[in-house]
Design a protein around this motif. Sequence first.
Motif, short mmCIF file in Angstrom:
data_model
loop_
_atom_site.label_atom_id
_atom_site.label_comp_id
_atom_site.label_asym_id
_atom_site.label_seq_id
_atom_site.Cartn_x
_atom_site.Cartn_y
_atom_site.Cartn_z
N LEU A 132 0.82 -1.21 0.00
CA LEU A 132 0.00 0.00 0.00
C LEU A 132 0.85 1.26 0.00
O LEU A 132 0.60 2.20 -0.76
CB LEU A 132 -0.93 0.00 1.21
N ARG A 133 1.88 1.29 0.84
CA ARG A 133 2.73 2.48 0.92
C ARG A 133 3.38 2.78 -0.42
O ARG A 133 3.40 3.94 -0.87
CB ARG A 133 3.80 2.28 1.99
N SER A 134 3.88 1.75 -1.08
CA SER A 134 4.58 1.97 -2.36
C SER A 134 3.62 2.49 -3.43
O SER A 134 3.97 3.38 -4.21
CB SER A 134 5.27 0.69 -2.83
N ILE A 135 2.40 1.95 -3.47
CA ILE A 135 1.43 2.41 -4.46
C ILE A 135 1.05 3.86 -4.21
O ILE A 135 0.99 4.68 -5.15
CB ILE A 135 0.17 1.51 -4.44
N LEU A 136 0.79 4.21 -2.95
CA LEU A 136 0.40 5.58 -2.64
C LEU A 136 1.53 6.58 -2.91
O LEU A 136 1.29 7.67 -3.45
CB LEU A 136 -0.03 5.67 -1.17
N GLU A 137 2.76 6.21 -2.54
CA GLU A 137 3.88 7.14 -2.74
C GLU A 137 4.20 7.30 -4.22
O GLU A 137 4.45 8.42 -4.69
CB GLU A 137 5.10 6.63 -1.98
N GLU A 138 4.20 6.20 -4.97
CA GLU A 138 4.52 6.29 -6.40
C GLU A 138 3.45 7.06 -7.16
O GLU A 138 3.76 7.82 -8.09
CB GLU A 138 4.68 4.88 -6.98
N GLY A 139 2.19 6.86 -6.77
CA GLY A 139 1.10 7.51 -7.50
C GLY A 139 0.87 8.95 -7.14
O GLY A 139 0.27 9.71 -7.92
N SER A 140 1.34 9.36 -5.96
CA SER A 140 1.07 10.72 -5.50
C SER A 140 2.30 11.63 -5.49
O SER A 140 2.17 12.86 -5.50
CB SER A 140 0.49 10.69 -4.08
N GLY A 141 3.47 11.01 -5.42
CA GLY A 141 4.69 11.81 -5.26
C GLY A 141 4.89 12.28 -3.84
O GLY A 141 5.83 13.03 -3.55
N LEU A 142 4.01 11.86 -2.93
CA LEU A 142 4.12 12.22 -1.51
C LEU A 142 4.80 11.09 -0.74
O LEU A 142 4.89 9.96 -1.21
CB LEU A 142 2.73 12.49 -0.93
N ARG A 143 5.21 11.41 0.47
CA ARG A 143 5.90 10.44 1.28
C ARG A 143 5.09 10.13 2.55
O ARG A 143 4.73 11.04 3.30
CB ARG A 143 7.28 10.97 1.67
N ALA A 144 4.84 8.81 2.75
CA ALA A 144 4.08 8.38 3.93
C ALA A 144 4.86 8.68 5.20
O ALA A 144 6.07 8.47 5.26
CB ALA A 144 3.78 6.88 3.84
N GLY A 145 4.16 9.18 6.21
CA GLY A 145 4.81 9.51 7.47
C GLY A 145 5.38 10.91 7.51
O GLY A 145 5.66 11.44 8.58
#
Length: 421
Positions: A132-145
């Motif tokens: 999930l983290r990798s999909i969200l970060e790659e698709g948004s350009g944002l960083r989790a945390g």
Amino acid sequence: MPADLAVIGLGHHGLPLAQAATTAAIDTLGYDPDARAVHELTAGRPPVDGSLSAAEIRRMLGSGFRATGDPAELGRVRTAVLCAQTPLGADEHTLDLTALRETARTLAAKLRPRTTVILESPVYPGTTEGLLRSILEEGSGLRAGRDFHLAYSPSRHDPGSRTHDYAHIPKVIGGLTPACTEAAAVFYGRITDRVVRARSPREAEAVKVLETNYRHVNIALVNEMSWYCHDLGIDLWDVVRCAETKPFGFQAFRPGPGVGGHGVPIDPNHLPYSTRSLGYPLRMVELAQEVNGRMPRYVTQRCAQLLNEHGKSVRGARVLLLGVTYKPDLADLEGAPAHEIGSRLMELGAHLSFHDPYVMQWRVHGHPVPRADSLYEAVAGADLTVLLQQHRTYDLQGLAVKAQLLLDTRGASPAGAAERL
């Protein structure tokens, strides 16, 4: 129009959350890519599984709940909870994460800074921090945390329960960082009485694994006890009744015709990518699946045995199945053992019919099974009646009087009134 919350996936996990949030006066948006599901909800019609009534859906809509299939609206929410379905795949071992991947990609394209993202779907430990983290970060350009909060909270919903409502079931939360955990805790604190903080998403994910497998393992134990007691001429139901008086070290489970529902057993050894494999299975889980998977066949054998003892053959016998849903007083057919039991009886040549107050049409292998309109007439006319689900509307004492033969797989009939599993 912006919303406080987006519930992504309006199935058996998402709708109860949306209902609880709406009840707590949280501005809630429901997103689902299924246009038909969105249309039905918007029109005030309840889901086919019966998890919410039409009146409950209308109350949600009247309180401001909106259902949509437009992903653009996901970019204007403060909190997004992913409730995608993760059923067992075709191999019946691995979870199918296809829907989760698709909804995560949809959210990622609209994700904005300071959003709190929470996953509730049943997954393997490591999925939130990895997939999930990798999909969200790659698709948004944002960083989790750093740019957005990310956490996991196992879904805990008891469909149809009159005692365990959403607000009084503690919510376990594990965030990627302490700040992520607190952001999720603030959200859940608005709709539940108690929030329990786990060390990380992995611990929270493992809670779901333990809770689900605990149920399956204990059901398997009591199912095996049913075979053992039957062979020895022991009344298992009396055994359980007496055993549950022990005030410590024992929790009562009861046998049944099989295990259904959405809480599938999870073995972390069966992972979608081999690098995360433990190299060994959870043997108790495998054995539980094996035992529980045998129950429909065992019930069919008991049907044949009971008919034979009364001078009848399965072939040509009129067999009536009572209750074909997986849980009492719900219309949900997910994983219900009735389908396999009906299939086996048909293969043996039985003339099958069914009755269920919540199911108007039922098919086995694509063939429609006749539904009994007059319950008591159907019971009286059947060579064998099999209670598979104990709906509240069934008067087991009255049905036992009418039935030629009654096999009770739920131990719901009065002692001596029927043959029990």
